[in-house]
Scaffold this active site. Structure first.
Site, short mmCIF file in Angstrom:
data_model
loop_
_atom_site.label_atom_id
_atom_site.label_comp_id
_atom_site.label_asym_id
_atom_site.label_seq_id
_atom_site.Cartn_x
_atom_site.Cartn_y
_atom_site.Cartn_z
N ASP A 171 -9.83 51.30 -31.95
CA ASP A 171 -8.82 52.51 -32.39
C ASP A 171 -8.66 53.50 -31.31
O ASP A 171 -9.43 53.27 -30.22
CB ASP A 171 -9.48 52.93 -33.65
C1 GLC Z 1 -4.98 56.48 -35.01
C2 GLC Z 1 -5.60 55.82 -36.47
C3 GLC Z 1 -5.17 54.29 -36.45
C4 GLC Z 1 -3.76 54.20 -35.71
C5 GLC Z 1 -4.00 54.50 -34.02
C6 GLC Z 1 -2.91 54.30 -33.28
O1 GLC Z 1 -6.04 57.24 -34.69
O2 GLC Z 1 -6.94 55.67 -36.55
O3 GLC Z 1 -4.98 53.78 -37.74
O4 GLC Z 1 -3.20 52.78 -35.84
O5 GLC Z 1 -4.53 55.64 -34.00
O6 GLC Z 1 -1.79 55.26 -33.78
#
Ligand code: GLC
Length: 748
Positions: free
Chosen positions: A282
């Protein structure tokens, strides 16, 4: 001897021709051969480049140079379709091996045709319909050159304080597994290389929804049995469904951050489930292991993430910065890098990016009426009728002349889109006010007052205005709840009541003695028990997406009966959390004679059991609950046997009759209970459901079959087994005992 020379000459010639034949560029070659051919050609730098994902809001020359140098494997966001074409052109024509980029985006609940939030989609209990919604999203996103969505989010969510419950499929592992798999099928289709399909991403692996206190990114402590029996189930189903990628989560799981967790990422995901796609971290989660105190610095964060099995690093650059010397020092094995890079290349090959790098869907389906129709169907089936005193709903248009539409969410397009609607445009939203005016404006006198600036307003700015129009109307439609800003990532709440002065507004309006219908738009379960008795009917519409207004209008005026059922338990008060249906019985379960407490007036305990002095131990609305405009009768629950052996299949049937005078869909739910086991077992577990459509007076025999698989669980030694013993089988319209028929069986 001569033969040997001939053979080795042939072998040498073949090898040379193979080397120059560039197998990896040959679309007719087997993908695994193309991967190994390409890996053999890649330098270590190029391998590490594939493991780097950048975010890109604005195009710039520096990033184009990085792409040309083979230092980037993927982008998230990456601007417009033209920007993606520009980046991909550089990747395939300027980089040494021409490895295509993969473009990711959060297409969470629709792309431009924004669907209800996933928690609303789960309320439909209609996987076929949800799959269609994901197909629409994939087709629209791929028109813009997006190859990969960071969805479905299948974190088991039992805590409505957590803002991200909005993105989830609720509290139950079976329902979340079915709905998550339906979304994956919809996104990926039967052929990932088709122009209108995109790679899915099961997230956030794993346990993120168990954040302590419902506070985002907080610690999670989940015993292995609970992890395997509850939190891992939807991910196991996703891997079985063939999900192309997973995303590792932010949370510290039992002392080991999910993004550096060997147990979940390697032992379970790769050794037990034999997963061969790839895991992306993430956003910044690799670096955050320093904050967690699990890594001293970026180098240690890189070691722990890569050795655990995170193939691709989102946004931060620990891999790029440290992997080369980590491999040279032997802390990371190049063979393992090859395995991780192979996972990335495998998805790119399956997507067809080596043969059609832009992967742009040529057909134009964005925001077509077909897509909007699917969005409306999902929104309609997502709406849950929680209360309908004196059958106030559906409204009878012939008995109304003046209609008051009140509330800050009656005409709030941006809020109706809900959280994570990056590509939604409020201009495309049909609000309830617009839909009702369009459909009934010529028949009714419609008055409107927002009553409050926003749902969070703490002033009574337009209260008088609202009271005045309500006073001269035959009934009042009240649109309240949460604005989208209160929902989603990092938007956690310690209180779950209707924000701002909304409860006061209900109070004031209820004094007018008019039929009052409350429609709640929100991204989570809210607590409104102290106002429920002041309104006639309550519809829960979640954040229903661009077609929500028409869906709500059709239900209010009886074009269709509500059929949604709750995918998550609604607490009476935030103090009850965590409260969920598949709980353990405890040694002192409370009993109905301990019900009936009124909030805030504690009494002497009458019996020593697990309940509260100051509020009922039962939820406001249970998992699986939802009313319709008709009445349903369940009868004749019958089992094929009273005793079954492990390799038998148990047939379960029940009759469902529409005893009312309104056609309706009904979700028939099947639960089991293992009465005793080698570990304590939940009082109920959802093991099946069917959605049927019944005309007034119609009866239907609904059948289920249960196999030993349905009785299995991970025991104290993590053996996945079904234990002989007594089980109860329940079938009915919610997880509440009073809505269920019950039979017993013996499993031999
Ligand atoms: C965010 C979220 C994740 C998302 C990623 C890209 O912090 O936790 O669910 O897909 O970053 O935007």
């Amino acid at each position: 001897m001569f033969n040997f020379i001939r053979l080795s000459a042939l072998f040498f010639f073949l090898n040379i021709s193979l080397f120059f034949a560039q197998i990896y560029k040959n679309p007719s070659e087997n993908i695994e051969k193309r991967i190994s051919d390409l890996l053999n050609r890649m330098t270590l730098q190029e391998k590490i480049g594939q493991m780097q994902q950048y975010n890109l809001w604005e195009m710039n020359d520096k990033v184009l140079e990085e792409v040309a140098d083979g230092k980037v494997g993927s982008f998230l966001n990456a601007g417009s379709k033209e920007d993606k074409i520009k980046l991909q052109t550089v990747a395939v024509s300027k980089s040494r091996l021409g490895i295509p980029l993969i473009f990711g985006r959060d297409v969470i609940h629709g792309y431009k045709t924004v669907l209800p939030i996933p928690l609303g989609q789960a309320s439909t209990w209609n996987p076929d319909l949800i799959k269609k919604g994901a197909e629409v999203a994939a087709a629209e996103a791929s028109e813009d050159g997006i190859h990969w969505t960071f969805a479905p989010m299948i974190d088991i969510s039992r805590d409505p304080r957590w803002g991200r419950i909005a993105e989830s499929c609720g509290e139950d592992p079976f329902l979340a597994s079915v709905m998550g798999s339906a979304m994956i099928h919809g996104f990926q289709g039967e052929n990932l290389a088709a122009p209108n399909t995109i790679a899915a991403c099961a997230k956030h692996y794993v346990g993120y929804g168990a954040a302590e206190g419902g506070r985002d990114y907080n610690t999670t402590l989940i015993p292995e049995g609970e992890l395997r029996n509850i939190y891992l189930k939807p991910f196991q189903a996703a891997v079985k469904t063939g999900v192309a990628t997973l995303m590792s989560a932010f949370n510290d799981l039992n002392g080991v951050p999910a993004t550096g967790n060997n147990f979940t990422l390697k032992k379970i995901l790769r050794k037990e489930w034999l997963y061969d796609g790839f895991v992306v971290s993430d956003w910044g989660a690799v670096s955050e292991m320093i904050n967690h105190g699990f890594a001293k610095d970026g180098e240690e964060a890189a070691v722990k993430a890569v050795n655990a099995g995170v193939n691709m690093e989102m946004v931060t650059e620990n891999y790029k910065t440290h992997l080369t010397q980590l491999i040279n020092s032997g802390k990371v094995k190049v063979e393992w890098i090859d395995t991780l890079v192979a996972g990335i290349l495998r998805v790119k090959f399956k997507l067809g990016l080596f043969d059609n790098p832009f992967g742009i869907n040529p057909s134009k389906t964005t925001l077509t009426n077909t897509n909007k129709k699917i969005a409306k169907e999902i929104a309609t089936e997502s709406i849950v009728l929680l209360q309908n005193r004196n059958s106030t709903l559906p409204l009878n248009i012939d008995k109304i002349n003046n209609l008051a539409i009140v509330g800050p969410l009656a005409d709030a397009p941006a809020d109706q889109l809900g959280t994570w609607s990056l590509d939604g445009n409020p201009a495309n939203v049909i609000t309830p006010l617009k839909a009702i005016k369009k459909e009934f404006g010529h028949k009714l006198k419609i008055y409107y007052s927002k009553a409050m600036e926003t749902p969070r307003s703490n002033d009574r700015k337009y209260f008088n205005d609202a009271l005045e129009i309500a006073g001269k109307s035959d009934c009042v439609l009240l649109f309240l709840g949460e604005d989208a800003m209160l929902s989603g990532e990092t938007h956690c709440r310690a209180f779950l009541n209707l924000p701002g002065k909304q409860e006061e507004l209900i109070d004031e309006l209820s004094k007018l003695g008019k039929p009052l219908i409350l429609i709640i738009l929100a991204g989570r379960p809210l607590t409104f028990g102290n106002v429920a008795n002041k309104v006639n009917s309550i519809l829960y519409a979640w954040h229903p997406g661009i077609m929500g207004g028409e869906a709500i209008s059709d239900i209010l005026f009886g074009k269709v009966s509500p059929s949604g059922k709750l995918p998550v338990t609604f607490p009476r008060t935030v103090g009850q959390i965590p409260i969920y249906y598949n709980h353990k019985n405890t040694g002192r379960p409370p009993s109905p004679n301990q019900l009936g407490r009124t909030l805030g007036t504690p009494e002497n305990p009458d019996g020593y059991a697990s309940y509260y002095l100051d509020v009922d131990y039962t939820p406001a609305y249970p998992f699986g609950y939802g009313l319709t405009y008709s009445s349903l009768k369940y009868s004749n629950l019958s089992l094929s046997d009273k005793t079954i052996k492990l390799d038998d299949t148990l047939q379960v049937s029940v009759s469902v009759t529409n005893t009312g005078n309104f056609r309706t869909k009904e979700i028939v739910e099947l639960y089991i209970r293992d009465l005793y086991g080698s570990i304590t077992r939940p009082v109920k577990e959802l093991k099946g459901f069917k959605k049927i459509d019944l005309a007034p007076g119609e009866s239907r025999k609904v059948k289920f079959s249960l196999s030993a698989e349905d009785f299995k669980f991970y025991d104290i030694n993590m053996n996945y087994i079904a234990e002989p013993g007594e089980f109860e089988i329940f079938v009915g319209g919610s997880s509440n005992d009073k809505d269920l028929l019950k039979e017993k069986i013996i499993l031999k």
